[in-house]
Design a protein around this motif. Structure first.
Motif, PDB file in Angstrom:
ATOM      1  N   GLU A 586     -30.779  19.906 -32.368  1.00 19.16           N
ATOM      2  CA  GLU A 586     -30.842  18.838 -31.370  1.00 19.16           C
ATOM      3  C   GLU A 586     -29.827  17.735 -31.667  1.00 19.16           C
ATOM      4  OE1 GLU A 586     -32.349  18.894 -28.688  1.00 19.16           O
ATOM      5  OE2 GLU A 586     -34.090  20.198 -28.827  1.00 19.16           O
ATOM      6  N   LEU A 587     -29.495  17.571 -32.941  1.00 21.10           N
ATOM      7  CA  LEU A 587     -28.596  16.492 -33.342  1.00 21.10           C
ATOM      8  C   LEU A 587     -27.142  16.945 -33.415  1.00 21.10           C
ATOM      9  CD1 LEU A 587     -30.809  14.997 -36.208  1.00 21.10           C
ATOM     10  CD2 LEU A 587     -30.678  14.252 -33.821  1.00 21.10           C
ATOM     11  N   GLY A 626     -32.228  24.179 -28.854  1.00 21.96           N
ATOM     12  CA  GLY A 626     -31.707  22.885 -28.413  1.00 21.96           C
ATOM     13  C   GLY A 626     -32.138  22.618 -26.986  1.00 21.96           C
ATOM     14  N   PHE A 627     -33.321  22.037 -26.806  1.00 23.01           N
ATOM     15  CA  PHE A 627     -33.893  21.898 -25.472  1.00 23.01           C
ATOM     16  C   PHE A 627     -34.067  20.445 -25.018  1.00 23.01           C
ATOM     17  CE2 PHE A 627     -35.797  25.813 -27.334  1.00 23.01           C
ATOM     18  CZ  PHE A 627     -35.129  26.720 -26.534  1.00 23.01           C
ATOM     19  N   ILE A 628     -34.143  19.509 -25.959  1.00 24.69           N
ATOM     20  CA  ILE A 628     -34.411  18.115 -25.595  1.00 24.69           C
ATOM     21  C   ILE A 628     -33.138  17.395 -25.180  1.00 24.69           C
ATOM     22  CG2 ILE A 628     -35.326  15.919 -26.423  1.00 24.69           C
ATOM     23  CD1 ILE A 628     -37.050  17.477 -28.381  1.00 24.69           C
ATOM     24  N   ASN A 629     -32.087  17.602 -25.924  1.00 21.85           N
ATOM     25  CA  ASN A 629     -30.827  16.896 -25.699  1.00 21.85           C
ATOM     26  C   ASN A 629     -29.913  17.742 -24.813  1.00 21.85           C
ATOM     27  OD1 ASN A 629     -28.439  15.502 -25.819  1.00 21.85           O
ATOM     28  ND2 ASN A 629     -28.264  15.500 -28.048  1.00 21.85           N
ATOM     29  N   PRO A 630     -29.483  17.247 -23.661  1.00 23.65           N
ATOM     30  CA  PRO A 630     -28.608  18.048 -22.796  1.00 23.65           C
ATOM     31  C   PRO A 630     -27.260  18.362 -23.415  1.00 23.65           C
ATOM     32  CG  PRO A 630     -28.771  15.806 -21.971  1.00 23.65           C
ATOM     33  CD  PRO A 630     -29.787  15.932 -23.071  1.00 23.65           C
ATOM     34  N   THR A 652     -38.097  15.100 -20.827  1.00 22.53           N
ATOM     35  CA  THR A 652     -39.455  15.227 -20.296  1.00 22.53           C
ATOM     36  C   THR A 652     -39.969  16.648 -20.413  1.00 22.53           C
ATOM     37  OG1 THR A 652     -39.142  13.392 -18.756  1.00 22.53           O
ATOM     38  CG2 THR A 652     -40.876  14.964 -18.231  1.00 22.53           C
ATOM     39  N   ILE A 653     -39.126  17.626 -20.108  1.00 27.80           N
ATOM     40  CA  ILE A 653     -39.543  19.021 -20.269  1.00 27.80           C
ATOM     41  C   ILE A 653     -39.151  19.567 -21.640  1.00 27.80           C
ATOM     42  CG2 ILE A 653     -37.443  19.839 -19.127  1.00 27.80           C
ATOM     43  CD1 ILE A 653     -39.004  22.303 -18.258  1.00 27.80           C
ATOM     44  N   GLY A 654     -38.039  19.078 -22.199  1.00 24.78           N
ATOM     45  CA  GLY A 654     -37.545  19.630 -23.459  1.00 24.78           C
ATOM     46  C   GLY A 654     -38.445  19.351 -24.644  1.00 24.78           C
ATOM     47  N   PHE A 657     -41.551  21.547 -24.524  1.00 34.35           N
ATOM     48  CA  PHE A 657     -41.061  22.926 -24.678  1.00 34.35           C
ATOM     49  C   PHE A 657     -40.689  23.197 -26.132  1.00 34.35           C
ATOM     50  CE2 PHE A 657     -37.714  26.259 -23.704  1.00 34.35           C
ATOM     51  CZ  PHE A 657     -38.627  27.210 -23.279  1.00 34.35           C
ATOM     52  N   GLN A 658     -40.079  22.213 -26.775  1.00 33.00           N
ATOM     53  CA  GLN A 658     -39.723  22.367 -28.187  1.00 33.00           C
ATOM     54  C   GLN A 658     -40.965  22.534 -29.046  1.00 33.00           C
ATOM     55  OE1 GLN A 658     -37.554  23.381 -30.452  1.00 33.00           O
ATOM     56  NE2 GLN A 658     -36.045  21.730 -30.163  1.00 33.00           N
ATOM     57  N   VAL A 659     -41.979  21.695 -28.813  1.00 33.24           N
ATOM     58  CA  VAL A 659     -43.226  21.793 -29.578  1.00 33.24           C
ATOM     59  C   VAL A 659     -43.900  23.144 -29.345  1.00 33.24           C
ATOM     60  CG1 VAL A 659     -45.530  20.812 -29.877  1.00 33.24           C
ATOM     61  CG2 VAL A 659     -43.558  19.293 -29.596  1.00 33.24           C
ATOM     62  N   TRP A 660     -43.937  23.564 -28.086  1.00 30.32           N
ATOM     63  CA  TRP A 660     -44.542  24.859 -27.731  1.00 30.32           C
ATOM     64  C   TRP A 660     -43.864  26.004 -28.485  1.00 30.32           C
ATOM     65  CZ3 TRP A 660     -48.384  27.186 -24.888  1.00 30.32           C
ATOM     66  CH2 TRP A 660     -48.184  28.498 -24.484  1.00 30.32           C
TER      67      TRP A 660
END
Length: 782
Positions: A586-587, A626-630, A652-654, A657-660
């Motif tokens: 993500e970073l 890598g789902f939270i950061n576009p 909002t969705i990432g 989804f990452q936790v899932w």
């Protein structure tokens, strides 16, 4: 896939934003199913092979037992949660705009009841009012029969409203057009024609602005402002709410912080002090005057577009493209406003399109360019064809001649596909166009043409169109067979536990055979090489070695080892590896995350007696998360731009989804030795999730409609974006309440206006429920 998906979404009345993020996630998750699915997987495979010197080599499908269930559970999450966390028609630009659309003479809605026209059934907008003969009516009877010239006031996003206009034959109305029509009705001249009868975009370049608090326009109606004289602007739409009810655009009273959509004229200058004093937060949002080519495409026999309307064929709603007319095979023509005509074989469809849309059309199955015969006569093999833009020199030999007379194809060995002329639409027949200086020619030519004619005096500027090579349909079967053959070598080797040929030489051999059989040319092969990926893979080996030799990797590995020992079992260690890699992904870029984590994970895996393959799988899955950061993944960035998302919508969705997927990956890694059972459970649950909506659709509407309504209300309540908006609005009201109690100039009417503002309402219901007082009308400044 992005332009195809956008077109499909418009045709099916599905908000494109509901589909583009899942498209990105599908590409990411699909890459976790094979070792060649992503460049990150190749990096990890290379690092493992180097570290363990050929022992326990990672095969092409070694990740599939874990990656396939991982992808399936990601699919399940999107299906279940899409209603609650996926954005709708919101965008980084203004939403809930009040825009006006006029019913055109050939609209399919003319003579139909509003209820039966289909307009009310479209999603993503609200029908706010109807104006007929100057009478504005907010209470719309569904039984009303639509007439030519009716103006529908629609609230929604500009893109959605424009598509609805194309779909149902409605022309966008500017405030200037509306005012002219209303003034003509008031003076008794009801036949005044200030409108664009074709429904094409009436604007040039649109900007979005916010009205400043200190603007001298506040408190004045839109009609009273000299927009063109003072600012060189024409109002197109205004965001609803802000203390007023809906009405004709010309009669709306401007308020502080109003968001306006304005068209620009040649006199527009945003650097002028008067403009700066009245407007802030200026954004360019649409260019209606983008370079436009008139191109004709012929419908081939057996095409999928036959017996479909232009809209159903997927030729409406495509960005940068507008259908002008259809020439029937019998010689007659059908105007673009005939929305009910069904395309037939040998019809010619004339389209105004920008370069990107032309490229899309050239690869559209079942259509071929009208100029295809001329293109074939150039003698250039399809293997070496592509598109080039060439601007005609004002002093060149082509000026004043028709394309036919100058024998362009014979002289230049290129075929003119379309012509763009600034400020005008050139005739549809290319051969009869009289060329002028500054005309931009869209050419189909050899890949070396631009280089050969760069110093030709007939042209002042030559630019190639990227990725414009036509599809080589005759070689499609050969290409598919070659790829299947390469995959089969890996499948057979995996089943027999014997490597017949390594993936690397198998891939090189397949690419070589594609070159020999004419599936691609040498330039295309070279351009397909992603040198940045190869450099990343090469650098990854250096990063891995430096982390290990400096002891950094060992220190981090000890932390993972301690987690495994304290929690118990190797599964906990693999979960820690996955989570650490996912956070890094993500970073950083996914390749960098994999390269940094591999030496750390390898040391920890060796100490905990975890097989190198399992360690590599954990890193591959984590590096792709890598789902939270576009900006963390290439596919995220592609849909981020195409869908006009903002970072909050991705998060909002990432985030959930990452936790899932962390939970899913944990189960997969813990039960990795029982992957067959994991597969059975994953496929069974996925099938069940798919079947539930299908079975639900068979129930009677008296059961489904209340349930759907309840689901929509629940989604609105728990949607993070809506919850944040309600929180901010409530905080704003409390702040002003405190100020009022302290003796400030705010009063109940100010609070009413705040409550009626767009920030205080949800996206679905922004229209005020009663008439709110306007503070600036009574002398109070908000």
């Amino acid at each position: 896939m992005i332009p195809v998906l956008l077109s499909w979404a418009r045709r099916c009345n599905v908000p494109p934003k509901k589909l583009l993020i899942p498209l990105s996630y599908a590409a990411v998750l699909g890459g976790t199913c094979t070792s060649i699915g992503t460049s990150t997987n190749l990096v990890i495979v290379g690092l493992q092979s180097t570290r363990y010197k050929g022992k326990d080599n990672f095969g092409m499908f070694d990740i599939a037992p874990y990656g396939v269930p991982y992808a399936l559970w990601g699919f399940v999450f999107v299906v279940i949660m899409q209603r609650f966390v996926l954005p709708g028609n919101s965008s980084r630009y203004a939403k809930d705009l009040l825009l006006a659309l006029r019913v055109l003479p050939n609209s399919p809605a003319v003579g139909k009841k509003l209820r039966d026209s289909g307009i009310r059934n479209s999603t993503g907008f609200t029908l706010a009012a109807l104006s007929r003969n100057g009478v504005f009516n907010k209470v719309i009877d569904p039984e009303s029969v639509l007439e030519i010239g009716d103006i529908l006031y629609i609230a929604g996003e500009l893109d959605v409203v424009e598509f609805v206009g194309e779909e149902y034959g409605l022309g966008l109305v500017t405030q200037e057009m509306e005012r002219t029509k209303l003034d003509a009705i008031a003076s008794g001249d009801a036949e005044s024609t200030a409108f664009n009868e074709t429904g094409a975009s009436p604007y040039k370049k649109l900007i979005q602005v916010t009205l400043s608090l200190g603007s001298d326009l506040v408190g004045r109606s839109v009609r009273e402002v000299q927009w063109q004289g003072r600012f060189g602007l024409i109002p197109i739409g205004i965001q609803r709410g802000n203390g007023r009810e809906d009405g004709p655009l010309s009669d709306l009273v401007l308020a502080p912080l109003d968001v306006l959509i304005l068209d620009t004229t040649p006199f527009y200058d945003e650097t002028r002090e008067e403009f700066k004093a009245n407007f802030e937060k200026v954004r360019a949002i649409k260019d209606g005057a983008a370079k436009e080519f008139i191109i004709g495409v012929k419908v081939k026999k057996g095409s999928e577009v036959v017996d479909k309307t232009v809209s159903a064929a997927g030729l409406r709603g495509v960005p940068g493209m507008f259908v002008l007319s259809v020439d029937k095979a019998d010689g007659t023509s059908v105007d673009s406003s005939d929305y009910l005509y069904k395309i037939q074989t040998d019809d010619t469809i004339w389209i105004a399109a920008d370069v990107a849309a032309v490229r899309f059309l050239s690869k559209f199955p079942g259509l071929e360019l009208v100029q295809q015969e001329q293109v074939d006569k150039t003698g250039t093999s399809i293997l070496y064809r592509h598109l080039v833009q060439a601007a005609v020199s004002h002093k060149g030999p082509l000026v004043g001649q028709t394309v036919r007379d100058c024998r362009f194809r014979t002289l230049y060995h290129a075929a003119i596909v379309a012509v763009h002329r600034e400020g005008a639409r050139v005739p549809l027949k290319v051969q009869d166009i009289v060329l002028q200086g500054g005309d931009v020619l869209l050419l189909s030519c050899h890949t070396k043409w631009a280089e050969e004619h760069r110093h030709d005096k007939a042209f002042v500027l030559i630019q190639t169109v990227p990725n414009s090579s036509p599809p080589k349909n005759s070689r499609m079967i050969i290409a598919v067979l070659l790829v299947i053959g390469m995959i089969l070598t890996q499948i057979v080797g995996g089943l027999k536990d014997k490597e017949y040929i390594h993936l690397w030489p198998a891939s090189v051999l397949t690419a070589g055979l594609m070159l020999v059989t004419g599936c691609m040319n040498g330039d295309q092969a070279r351009n397909a090489i992603m040198w940045d990926v190869y450099l990343t893979i090469a650098a990854a080996f250096g990063v891995s070695a430096s982390l290990e030799q400096t002891g950094v990797a060992k220190e981090f590995a000890n932390a993972i080892i301690s987690i495994g020992k304290n929690v118990g079992g190797t599964g906990a260690g693999l979960i820690a590896i996955y989570i650490a890699t996912a956070i890094l992904s993500e970073l950083l870029t996914n390749n960098a995350a994999g390269a940094i984590m591999y030496p750390i994970a390898a040391i920890a895996g060796d100490a905990m007696k975890i097989s190198p393959r399992d360690t590599s799988v954990a890193i591959m899955l984590g590096a792709s998360a890598g789902f939270i950061n576009p900006f963390s993944y290439q596919t995220n960035l592609m849909v981020y731009t195409a869908g006009n998302y903002n970072v909050r919508e991705f998060a909002t969705i990432g985030a959930p989804f990452q936790v899932w997927l962390m939970v899913v990956a944990g189960f997969i890694l813990v039960y990795r030795n029982q992957w067959q059972e994991v597969w059975i459970v994953s496929w069974t649950c996925t099938f069940g999730i798919i079947m539930i909506p299908a079975l639900f659709g068979l129930l009677p509407t008296r059961i489904t409609e209340p349930f759907e309504s309840w689901m929509d209300r629940t989604a609105a309540k728990i949607n993070p974006s809506d919850a944040l908006r309600r929180y901010r609005s409530a905080r704003l009201v409390r702040q002003h309440t405190n100020k009022s109690g302290a003796g400030s100039s705010f009063n109940d009417r100010d609070l009413d206006a705040i409550k009626a503002s767009p920030d205080h309402s949800s996206d679905e219901s922004r229209s005020p429920k009663k008439t709110w007082s306007l503070p600036w009308k009574s002398g109070n400044k908000a």
